[in-house]
Design an enzyme around this catalytic site. Structure first.
Site, PDB file in Angstrom:
ATOM      1  N   ASN A 104       0.876  -1.180   0.000  1.00  0.00           N
ATOM      2  CA  ASN A 104       0.000   0.000   0.000  1.00  0.00           C
ATOM      3  C   ASN A 104       0.911   1.227   0.000  1.00  0.00           C
ATOM      4  OD1 ASN A 104      -1.768   2.071   0.483  1.00  0.00           O
ATOM      5  ND2 ASN A 104      -2.405   1.366   2.514  1.00  0.00           N
TER       6      ASN A 104
ATOM      7  N   LYS B 116       0.195   4.239  -0.240  1.00  0.00           N
ATOM      8  CA  LYS B 116      -0.445   5.417   0.362  1.00  0.00           C
ATOM      9  C   LYS B 116      -0.204   6.642  -0.538  1.00  0.00           C
ATOM     10  CE  LYS B 116      -0.216   3.150   4.805  1.00  0.00           C
ATOM     11  NZ  LYS B 116      -0.124   3.229   6.259  1.00  0.00           N
TER      12      LYS B 116
ATOM     13  N   HIS C 147      -9.504   1.181   4.854  1.00  0.00           N
ATOM     14  CA  HIS C 147      -8.239   1.397   5.571  1.00  0.00           C
ATOM     15  C   HIS C 147      -8.485   2.342   6.752  1.00  0.00           C
ATOM     16  CE1 HIS C 147      -4.154   2.525   6.547  1.00  0.00           C
ATOM     17  NE2 HIS C 147      -3.787   1.424   5.930  1.00  0.00           N
TER      18      HIS C 147
ATOM     19  N   GLU D  44      -6.874   4.735   7.878  1.00  0.00           N
ATOM     20  CA  GLU D  44      -6.644   6.162   7.589  1.00  0.00           C
ATOM     21  C   GLU D  44      -7.873   6.786   6.931  1.00  0.00           C
ATOM     22  OE1 GLU D  44      -2.992   5.504   5.500  1.00  0.00           O
ATOM     23  OE2 GLU D  44      -2.045   4.919   7.397  1.00  0.00           O
TER      24      GLU D  44
ATOM     25  N   GLU E  46      -5.464  -4.999  10.486  1.00  0.00           N
ATOM     26  CA  GLU E  46      -4.439  -3.973  10.713  1.00  0.00           C
ATOM     27  C   GLU E  46      -4.715  -3.278  12.052  1.00  0.00           C
ATOM     28  OE1 GLU E  46      -2.482  -2.657   6.754  1.00  0.00           O
ATOM     29  OE2 GLU E  46      -4.190  -1.353   7.117  1.00  0.00           O
TER      30      GLU E  46
ATOM     31  N   GLY F 291       2.476   2.197  10.885  1.00  0.00           N
ATOM     32  CA  GLY F 291       3.427   3.304  10.775  1.00  0.00           C
ATOM     33  C   GLY F 291       4.133   3.651  12.076  1.00  0.00           C
TER      34      GLY F 291
ATOM     35  N   SER G 249       3.509  -2.223  10.379  1.00  0.00           N
ATOM     36  CA  SER G 249       4.953  -2.321  10.606  1.00  0.00           C
ATOM     37  C   SER G 249       5.518  -3.703  10.264  1.00  0.00           C
ATOM     38  CB  SER G 249       5.315  -1.931  12.043  1.00  0.00           C
ATOM     39  OG  SER G 249       4.915  -0.590  12.285  1.00  0.00           O
TER      40      SER G 249
HETATM   41  P1  13P Z   1       3.045   0.340   7.749  1.00  0.00           P
HETATM   42  O1  13P Z   1       3.548  -0.942   7.131  1.00  0.00           O
HETATM   43  O2  13P Z   1       3.799   1.544   7.293  1.00  0.00           O
HETATM   44  O3  13P Z   1       2.940   0.222   9.230  1.00  0.00           O
HETATM   45  O4  13P Z   1       1.552   0.548   7.195  1.00  0.00           O
HETATM   46  C1  13P Z   1       0.660  -0.506   7.254  1.00  0.00           C
HETATM   47  C2  13P Z   1      -0.537  -0.162   6.482  1.00  0.00           C
HETATM   48  O5  13P Z   1      -1.295   0.738   6.831  1.00  0.00           O
HETATM   49  C3  13P Z   1      -0.793  -0.899   5.230  1.00  0.00           C
HETATM   50  O6  13P Z   1      -2.054  -0.634   4.740  1.00  0.00           O
END
Ligand code: 13P
Length: 256
Positions: free
Chosen positions: A9, A11, A96, A98, A168, A174, A214
């Site tokens: 992803n 982002k 997601h 976010e 997740e 992150g 992560s």
């Molecule tokens: P990270 O791998 O940066 O923690 O992000 C995970 C994520 O949100 C994947 O959709």
């Protein structure tokens, strides 16, 4: 055995030029390998055509990070699932954390998007997971159950082929703090049990459940070796070729 899925992803990172070169490097290092799973990258919308060109002829699948909840018309700024399909996309990330947080996406909207993208012949990667405060309060199973119950029974076309779950935990996204393989396995087994009640035991047994938060090359093998962890949804570590390919290597090794 379920095929693994390693999905990057990206982002809001990598425009067409940078995306093309990363996709070409990833595709190059996968070329000619007989993988026992699927590898997917989900770039920003405007980068999709460049990645499609770079991945052409290679075993690298193309995804999107979102889609509209209508299949065309006067909806300024939205992208219809059928347009993504035409651009070579096969998977769409939905729900997601976010987007749930910043765009206030709720279950009704997520259901509409998934039904629409399924109807367009696309596959959904449905994300869910608890907040840190919810885990600290010991409510993670209850939260995850509610997130799955709010969406899965309302999907018109869901099957294990067109639907992937992505657990997740928000506290791991992150932050550099990864769920332990034991925590991930516990939540994945719970997700499968809940999905079994909602969709039936057989479909739930075939459903792929990804871990996200992560995930990196150094912990991928340990995570993906757990019986209910079928791969990962990768944020930061999907932006560098050696990190991402290292995670694919971990996924392959988990199938040895
Ligand atoms: P990270 O791998 O940066 O923690 O992000 C995970 C994520 O949100 C994947 O959709």
């Amino acid at each position: 055995m379920r095929r693994y899925l390693v999905a990057g992803n990206w982002k809001m990172n990598l425009g067409p030029a940078a995306g093309r070169s990363l996709a070409a490097a990833v595709a190059g290092s996968l070329k000619g390998r007989k993988l026992r799973g699927d590898v997917l990258v989900c770039p920003p919308f405007v980068t999709i055509p460049a990645v499609a060109a770079a991945a052409d002829g290679n075993p690298l699948l193309l995804g999107a990070q979102n889609c509209g909840d209508q299949d065309g018309g006067a909806f300024t700024g939205e992208i219809a699932p059928s347009m993504l399909k035409e651009a070579g996309v096969s998977y769409v990330i939905i729900g997601h954390s976010e987007r749930r947080q910043y765009q206030r996406e709720d279950d009704d909207l997520l259901v509409r998007k998934i039904n629409l993208l399924h109807a367009a012949g696309l596959k959904a990667i449905f994300c869910y997971g608890e907040l840190l405060a919810e885990r600290k309060a010991g409510r993670e199973r209850e939260v995850v159950r509610a997130q799955l119950e709010g969406v899965l029974p309302r999907l018109q076309y869901a099957d294990p082929y067109n639907t992937v779950l992505a657990y997740e935990p928000v506290w791991a996204i992150g932050t550099g703090e990864t769920a332990t393989p034991e925590q991930a396995q516990q939540m994945h087994a719970w997700s499968r049990e809940v999905a079994g009640r909602l969709l039936g035991e057989q479909p739930a047994a075939s459903l792929r459940i990804l871990y996200g938060g992560s995930c990196k090359a150094s912990n991928a093998l340990d995570l993906f070796s757990r019986p209910d962890v079928d791969g990962g949804l990768i944020g930061g570590a999907s932006l560098k070729v050696e990190d991402f390919v290292g995670i694919v290597d971990g996924a392959e090794a988990s199938r040895d």
